[in-house]
Design a protein around this motif. Structure first.
Motif, PDB file in Angstrom:
ATOM      1  N   LEU A  24      42.952  46.025  40.254  1.00 11.37           N
ATOM      2  CA  LEU A  24      44.295  46.364  40.719  1.00 11.37           C
ATOM      3  C   LEU A  24      45.019  47.256  39.721  1.00 11.37           C
ATOM      4  O   LEU A  24      45.662  48.251  40.109  1.00 11.37           O
ATOM      5  CB  LEU A  24      45.096  45.088  40.977  1.00 11.37           C
ATOM      6  N   LEU A  25      44.918  46.928  38.455  1.00 10.47           N
ATOM      7  CA  LEU A  25      45.601  47.729  37.435  1.00 10.47           C
ATOM      8  C   LEU A  25      45.055  49.150  37.399  1.00 10.47           C
ATOM      9  O   LEU A  25      45.820  50.120  37.263  1.00 10.47           O
ATOM     10  CB  LEU A  25      45.474  47.065  36.063  1.00 10.47           C
ATOM     11  N   ARG A  26      43.733  49.291  37.528  1.00  8.95           N
ATOM     12  CA  ARG A  26      43.129  50.628  37.522  1.00  8.95           C
ATOM     13  C   ARG A  26      43.603  51.455  38.718  1.00  8.95           C
ATOM     14  O   ARG A  26      43.645  52.690  38.654  1.00  8.95           O
ATOM     15  CB  ARG A  26      41.604  50.540  37.516  1.00  8.95           C
ATOM     16  N   ALA A  27      43.950  50.773  39.790  1.00  6.91           N
ATOM     17  CA  ALA A  27      44.434  51.464  40.994  1.00  6.91           C
ATOM     18  C   ALA A  27      45.938  51.722  40.934  1.00  6.91           C
ATOM     19  O   ALA A  27      46.522  52.222  41.897  1.00  6.91           O
ATOM     20  CB  ALA A  27      44.098  50.640  42.233  1.00  6.91           C
ATOM     21  N   GLY A  28      46.565  51.381  39.819  1.00  4.00           N
ATOM     22  CA  GLY A  28      47.996  51.611  39.671  1.00  4.00           C
ATOM     23  C   GLY A  28      48.861  50.560  40.322  1.00  4.00           C
ATOM     24  O   GLY A  28      50.050  50.792  40.579  1.00  4.00           O
ATOM     25  N   ILE A  29      48.287  49.388  40.592  1.00  2.00           N
ATOM     26  CA  ILE A  29      49.028  48.290  41.216  1.00  2.00           C
ATOM     27  C   ILE A  29      49.452  47.305  40.132  1.00  2.00           C
ATOM     28  O   ILE A  29      48.625  46.830  39.351  1.00  2.00           O
ATOM     29  CB  ILE A  29      48.162  47.573  42.274  1.00  2.00           C
ATOM     30  N   ASP A  30      50.722  47.001  40.075  1.00  2.00           N
ATOM     31  CA  ASP A  30      51.256  46.086  39.074  1.00  2.00           C
ATOM     32  C   ASP A  30      50.968  44.640  39.497  1.00  2.00           C
ATOM     33  O   ASP A  30      51.274  44.256  40.633  1.00  2.00           O
ATOM     34  CB  ASP A  30      52.762  46.304  38.933  1.00  2.00           C
ATOM     35  N   VAL A  31      50.362  43.860  38.606  1.00  2.00           N
ATOM     36  CA  VAL A  31      50.084  42.451  38.899  1.00  2.00           C
ATOM     37  C   VAL A  31      51.213  41.615  38.286  1.00  2.00           C
ATOM     38  O   VAL A  31      51.258  41.396  37.085  1.00  2.00           O
ATOM     39  CB  VAL A  31      48.711  42.022  38.346  1.00  2.00           C
ATOM     40  N   ALA A  32      52.115  41.168  39.140  1.00  2.00           N
ATOM     41  CA  ALA A  32      53.288  40.433  38.662  1.00  2.00           C
ATOM     42  C   ALA A  32      52.920  39.038  38.178  1.00  2.00           C
ATOM     43  O   ALA A  32      53.560  38.498  37.269  1.00  2.00           O
ATOM     44  CB  ALA A  32      54.334  40.339  39.773  1.00  2.00           C
ATOM     45  N   ALA A  33      51.892  38.433  38.761  1.00  2.00           N
ATOM     46  CA  ALA A  33      51.440  37.096  38.352  1.00  2.00           C
ATOM     47  C   ALA A  33      50.021  36.889  38.828  1.00  2.00           C
ATOM     48  O   ALA A  33      49.636  37.387  39.892  1.00  2.00           O
ATOM     49  CB  ALA A  33      52.355  36.014  38.925  1.00  2.00           C
ATOM     50  N   ALA A  34      49.243  36.143  38.039  1.00  4.45           N
ATOM     51  CA  ALA A  34      47.877  35.766  38.416  1.00  4.45           C
ATOM     52  C   ALA A  34      47.739  34.281  38.109  1.00  4.45           C
ATOM     53  O   ALA A  34      47.755  33.886  36.937  1.00  4.45           O
ATOM     54  CB  ALA A  34      46.852  36.583  37.647  1.00  4.45           C
ATOM     55  N   VAL A  35      47.624  33.462  39.140  1.00  6.09           N
ATOM     56  CA  VAL A  35      47.663  32.010  38.988  1.00  6.09           C
ATOM     57  C   VAL A  35      46.363  31.392  39.483  1.00  6.09           C
ATOM     58  O   VAL A  35      45.552  32.052  40.142  1.00  6.09           O
ATOM     59  CB  VAL A  35      48.860  31.417  39.749  1.00  6.09           C
ATOM     60  N   ASP A  36      46.188  30.103  39.165  1.00  4.74           N
ATOM     61  CA  ASP A  36      44.913  29.458  39.485  1.00  4.74           C
ATOM     62  C   ASP A  36      45.031  28.295  40.451  1.00  4.74           C
ATOM     63  O   ASP A  36      44.099  27.513  40.602  1.00  4.74           O
ATOM     64  CB  ASP A  36      44.232  28.986  38.198  1.00  4.74           C
ATOM     65  N   ASN A  37      46.182  28.154  41.137  1.00  2.00           N
ATOM     66  CA  ASN A  37      46.307  27.076  42.113  1.00  2.00           C
ATOM     67  C   ASN A  37      47.302  27.475  43.200  1.00  2.00           C
ATOM     68  O   ASN A  37      48.126  28.376  43.022  1.00  2.00           O
ATOM     69  CB  ASN A  37      46.720  25.759  41.451  1.00  2.00           C
ATOM     70  N   ALA A  38      47.219  26.776  44.333  1.00  2.00           N
ATOM     71  CA  ALA A  38      47.982  27.171  45.513  1.00  2.00           C
ATOM     72  C   ALA A  38      49.477  26.978  45.326  1.00  2.00           C
ATOM     73  O   ALA A  38      50.281  27.801  45.785  1.00  2.00           O
ATOM     74  CB  ALA A  38      47.491  26.375  46.724  1.00  2.00           C
TER      75      ALA A  38
END
Length: 219
Positions: A24-38
């Motif tokens: 996502l970052l390489r595609a210019g998309i900002d990752v606001a959060a990356a979490v590990d549970n629902a």
């Protein structure tokens, strides 16, 4: 200058999560959060209001369909947020549950496909534009279902190709490019498909057209 797209990611496997973030970052998309549970996924979506949420189906706490249920909740409470669900398993029922009554802004991809970065970024672009991006293998599974009397048998091979691409969410122009035929030819195939399957000719809008096809395939 326009702001980059913002995404929130839900994936409990750290290696996979980091890989998707990198794509996502390489595609210019900002990752606001990356979490590990629902639960954290729903909270992060509510807090950041991203353009797209990407989530695995099976996540803590239940390690069942928690991610899918979180995606459905986000769709219900934040209809402006597009959702892409990643699945390790070819289960068409999950895709139909996610789509519900509206295929706009929805993607369903097999996780193995995400190893190809363009597959994911293309899906993001389509769902953020309020299109749909359904995995071709899922559509093939729906097309291959056995029925006592199957109207699909009346379709020509080319019509089956067009039907599959319609169900994936492609426009007539997109189908034309993929099959190397004219848009007019695609329109003729679509008309023939709707007639043979008894689908409403009023389903002219892209979303209504996809919904009509998915409802038929999901019967």
């Amino acid at each position: 200058m326009s702001q980059p797209l913002r995404a929130v990611l839900g994936e409990d496997q750290a290696i996979v999560r980091e890989g998707i973030v990198a794509i996502l970052l390489r595609a210019g998309i900002d990752v606001a959060a990356a979490v590990d549970n629902a639960a954290d996924l729903v909270r992060a979506a509510r807090e950041h209001r991203p353009e797209v949420v990407i989530t695995d189906i099976r996540m803590p706490p239940g390690l069942a369909d928690d991610g899918l249920r979180a995606a459905q909740e986000i769709r219900a409470t934040q209809p402006e947020t597009a959702v892409i669900v990643l699945s390790q398993f070819l289960d068409a029922s999950y895709a139909l549950d996610l789509v519900g009554d509206d295929p706009s802004g929805v993607g369903y991809l097999l996780k193995e496909k995400v190893a190809s970065p363009r597959v994911l970024t293309d899906a993001v672009e389509r769902v953020v534009a309020r299109g749909s991006a359904l995995d071709p293998d899922v559509i093939s599974a729906l097309l291959g279902r056995k029925r006592p009397e199957d109207p699909l048998a009346a379709l020509t091979p080319k019509e089956r190709e067009v039907l599959a691409l319609m169900a994936e969410g492609h426009s007539n122009t997109g189908i034309s490019a993929r099959l190397f035929v004219s848009v007019a030819a695609v329109e003729r195939h679509v008309t023939g498909i709707f007639l043979k399957l008894g689908l409403s000719q009023t389903a002219s809008g892209q979303h209504r057209r996809v919904m009509a096809v998915l409802r038929y395939l999901g019967q």
